[in-house]
Design a protein around this motif. Sequence first.
Motif, PDB file in Angstrom:
ATOM      1  N   SER A 130      62.612  -6.793  48.183  1.00  4.60           N
ATOM      2  CA  SER A 130      61.336  -6.472  47.542  1.00  4.60           C
ATOM      3  C   SER A 130      61.118  -7.340  46.301  1.00  4.60           C
ATOM      4  CB  SER A 130      61.254  -4.988  47.193  1.00  4.60           C
ATOM      5  OG  SER A 130      62.151  -4.645  46.172  1.00  4.60           O
ATOM      6  N   GLU A 162      62.244 -10.445  45.863  1.00  5.40           N
ATOM      7  CA  GLU A 162      61.862 -11.777  46.323  1.00  5.40           C
ATOM      8  C   GLU A 162      60.430 -11.794  46.847  1.00  5.40           C
ATOM      9  OE1 GLU A 162      64.984 -12.960  49.015  1.00  5.40           O
ATOM     10  OE2 GLU A 162      66.108 -13.875  47.367  1.00  5.40           O
ATOM     11  N   ASP A 163      60.038 -10.745  47.539  1.00  9.12           N
ATOM     12  CA  ASP A 163      58.649 -10.637  48.005  1.00  9.12           C
ATOM     13  C   ASP A 163      57.685 -10.609  46.826  1.00  9.12           C
ATOM     14  OD1 ASP A 163      59.489 -10.615  50.628  1.00  9.12           O
ATOM     15  OD2 ASP A 163      59.240  -8.452  50.885  1.00  9.12           O
ATOM     16  N   TRP A 164      58.020  -9.857  45.797  1.00 12.95           N
ATOM     17  CA  TRP A 164      57.181  -9.773  44.605  1.00 12.95           C
ATOM     18  C   TRP A 164      57.076 -11.136  43.923  1.00 12.95           C
ATOM     19  CZ3 TRP A 164      58.847 -10.156  39.368  1.00 12.95           C
ATOM     20  CH2 TRP A 164      57.835  -9.899  38.441  1.00 12.95           C
ATOM     21  N   GLN A 165      58.209 -11.841  43.813  1.00  7.17           N
ATOM     22  CA  GLN A 165      58.187 -13.173  43.198  1.00  7.17           C
ATOM     23  C   GLN A 165      57.312 -14.126  44.003  1.00  7.17           C
ATOM     24  OE1 GLN A 165      59.164 -14.379  40.428  1.00  7.17           O
ATOM     25  NE2 GLN A 165      60.633 -12.908  39.650  1.00  7.17           N
ATOM     26  N   PHE A 166      57.397 -14.042  45.332  1.00  6.53           N
ATOM     27  CA  PHE A 166      56.579 -14.912  46.173  1.00  6.53           C
ATOM     28  C   PHE A 166      55.092 -14.585  46.014  1.00  6.53           C
ATOM     29  CE2 PHE A 166      54.370 -15.784  50.197  1.00  6.53           C
ATOM     30  CZ  PHE A 166      54.513 -17.161  50.223  1.00  6.53           C
ATOM     31  N   ARG A 167      54.750 -13.295  46.007  1.00  9.31           N
ATOM     32  CA  ARG A 167      53.345 -12.900  45.825  1.00  9.31           C
ATOM     33  C   ARG A 167      52.826 -13.385  44.475  1.00  9.31           C
ATOM     34  NH1 ARG A 167      55.299  -8.119  47.858  1.00  9.31           N
ATOM     35  NH2 ARG A 167      55.082  -7.095  45.853  1.00  9.31           N
ATOM     36  N   ARG A 168      53.648 -13.292  43.461  1.00 15.08           N
ATOM     37  CA  ARG A 168      53.257 -13.757  42.132  1.00 15.08           C
ATOM     38  C   ARG A 168      53.021 -15.269  42.137  1.00 15.08           C
ATOM     39  NH1 ARG A 168      57.210 -12.773  37.221  1.00 15.08           N
ATOM     40  NH2 ARG A 168      56.977 -14.952  36.758  1.00 15.08           N
ATOM     41  N   TRP A 169      53.922 -16.006  42.785  1.00 13.85           N
ATOM     42  CA  TRP A 169      53.776 -17.449  42.891  1.00 13.85           C
ATOM     43  C   TRP A 169      52.497 -17.790  43.664  1.00 13.85           C
ATOM     44  CZ3 TRP A 169      53.605 -20.424  47.343  1.00 13.85           C
ATOM     45  CH2 TRP A 169      53.657 -21.811  47.157  1.00 13.85           C
ATOM     46  N   LEU A 170      52.281 -17.108  44.785  1.00 16.89           N
ATOM     47  CA  LEU A 170      51.120 -17.370  45.630  1.00 16.89           C
ATOM     48  C   LEU A 170      49.817 -17.055  44.903  1.00 16.89           C
ATOM     49  CD1 LEU A 170      50.313 -18.312  48.447  1.00 16.89           C
ATOM     50  CD2 LEU A 170      50.433 -15.932  49.194  1.00 16.89           C
ATOM     51  N   HIS A 171      49.798 -16.019  44.108  1.00 11.82           N
ATOM     52  CA  HIS A 171      48.611 -15.620  43.359  1.00 11.82           C
ATOM     53  C   HIS A 171      48.190 -16.709  42.365  1.00 11.82           C
ATOM     54  CE1 HIS A 171      45.685 -12.912  41.613  1.00 11.82           C
ATOM     55  NE2 HIS A 171      46.168 -13.193  40.420  1.00 11.82           N
ATOM     56  N   GLU A 172      49.137 -17.476  41.886  1.00 11.44           N
ATOM     57  CA  GLU A 172      48.849 -18.530  40.912  1.00 11.44           C
ATOM     58  C   GLU A 172      48.334 -19.806  41.566  1.00 11.44           C
ATOM     59  OE1 GLU A 172      52.591 -18.913  38.952  1.00 11.44           O
ATOM     60  OE2 GLU A 172      52.359 -17.034  37.851  1.00 11.44           O
TER      61      GLU A 172
END
Length: 104
Positions: free
Chosen positions: A81, A83-93
């Motif tokens: 979870s 790593e998923d959160w970090q990826f979503r944060r990266w993708l949002h930027e």
Amino acid sequence: MILEAFSAQLHAQFDLDRSAVDILHGWLMHVLTSPQAQYGHVSRAIHMEITVIRFNGEIYFQGKSLSGQCLLESLYDYCRSYEDWQFRRWLHERKASDFSTNSG
């Protein structure tokens, strides 16, 4: 209490070159090879619930009981979870143009 202790470690060490599971394995090895008094209740619980198994040069962690298995599963779920959160944060930027395949 254990997830909170691991969470602090994960936040301190996480970067994109190292997976959360690698950090978990390092943290578990550190806790299991350190004196139990260093981490207090967290260390005692981990020592009671989790064991290290070395097989063919590989290191595995195994729950000593059903509660230890649940603890390990919870720690792995937390890693996924995070790593998923970090990826979503990266993708949002990112912007749509960041994914353009046009070189022109």
